[in-house]
Design a protein around this motif. Structure first.
Motif, PDB file in Angstrom:
ATOM      1  N   LYS A  78      34.340  35.692  43.355  1.00  0.00           N
ATOM      2  CA  LYS A  78      35.520  36.390  43.867  1.00  0.00           C
ATOM      3  C   LYS A  78      36.677  36.142  42.909  1.00  0.00           C
ATOM      4  O   LYS A  78      36.958  34.997  42.544  1.00  0.00           O
ATOM      5  N   THR A  79      37.314  37.201  42.495  1.00  0.00           N
ATOM      6  CA  THR A  79      38.461  37.070  41.594  1.00  0.00           C
ATOM      7  C   THR A  79      39.742  37.117  42.412  1.00  0.00           C
ATOM      8  O   THR A  79      39.851  37.836  43.403  1.00  0.00           O
ATOM      9  N   VAL A  80      40.692  36.352  41.981  1.00  0.00           N
ATOM     10  CA  VAL A  80      41.983  36.287  42.670  1.00  0.00           C
ATOM     11  C   VAL A  80      43.066  36.705  41.692  1.00  0.00           C
ATOM     12  O   VAL A  80      43.142  36.192  40.584  1.00  0.00           O
ATOM     13  N   LYS A  81      43.897  37.647  42.103  1.00  0.00           N
ATOM     14  CA  LYS A  81      45.020  38.086  41.267  1.00  0.00           C
ATOM     15  C   LYS A  81      46.289  37.399  41.764  1.00  0.00           C
ATOM     16  O   LYS A  81      46.561  37.349  42.957  1.00  0.00           O
ATOM     17  N   PHE A  82      47.058  36.904  40.836  1.00  0.00           N
ATOM     18  CA  PHE A  82      48.323  36.260  41.188  1.00  0.00           C
ATOM     19  C   PHE A  82      49.481  37.148  40.858  1.00  0.00           C
ATOM     20  O   PHE A  82      49.567  37.874  39.981  1.00  0.00           O
TER      21      PHE A  82
END
Length: 95
Positions: A91-95
């Motif tokens: 799972k990729t998380v964008k900040f």
């Protein structure tokens, strides 16, 4: 209406007819392709041991939606394949 023919069979003949019919039925069931009978379900404790986490962490992950639980007969169970799938999922998380 269909024609109805009644015959009398001796007990031995009737037993033979029934045995033949049962053998054919069993043979057709055995040769039929087997569907997946069921998936292995793990208890909370087994799941936590497999993932090497505590039961509190397992509960947290379930609430966050990282793992899917199933309640069957009042017990919380997890599918083994879904546990493996969630471990491999990125799972990729964008900040």
């Amino acid at each position: 209406m269909d024609n109805l023919i009644l015959s009398t069979y001796s007990p031995e003949e009737l037993t033979g007819i029934i045995n033949t019919a049962v053998k054919e039925a069993v043979k057709s069931i055995q040769t039929a392709p087997q569907e997946k009978t069921g998936e292995k379900l793990l208890s909370r404790k087994e799941t936590a041991e497999k993932l090497k986490i505590s039961l509190v962490t397992l509960n947290d992950w379930t609430k966050r939606g990282m793992l899917t639980s199933y309640i069957i007969g009042g017990r919380v169970l997890y599918k083994e394949s879904e546990i493996e799938k969630s471990l491999n999922q990125v799972k990729t998380v964008k900040f």
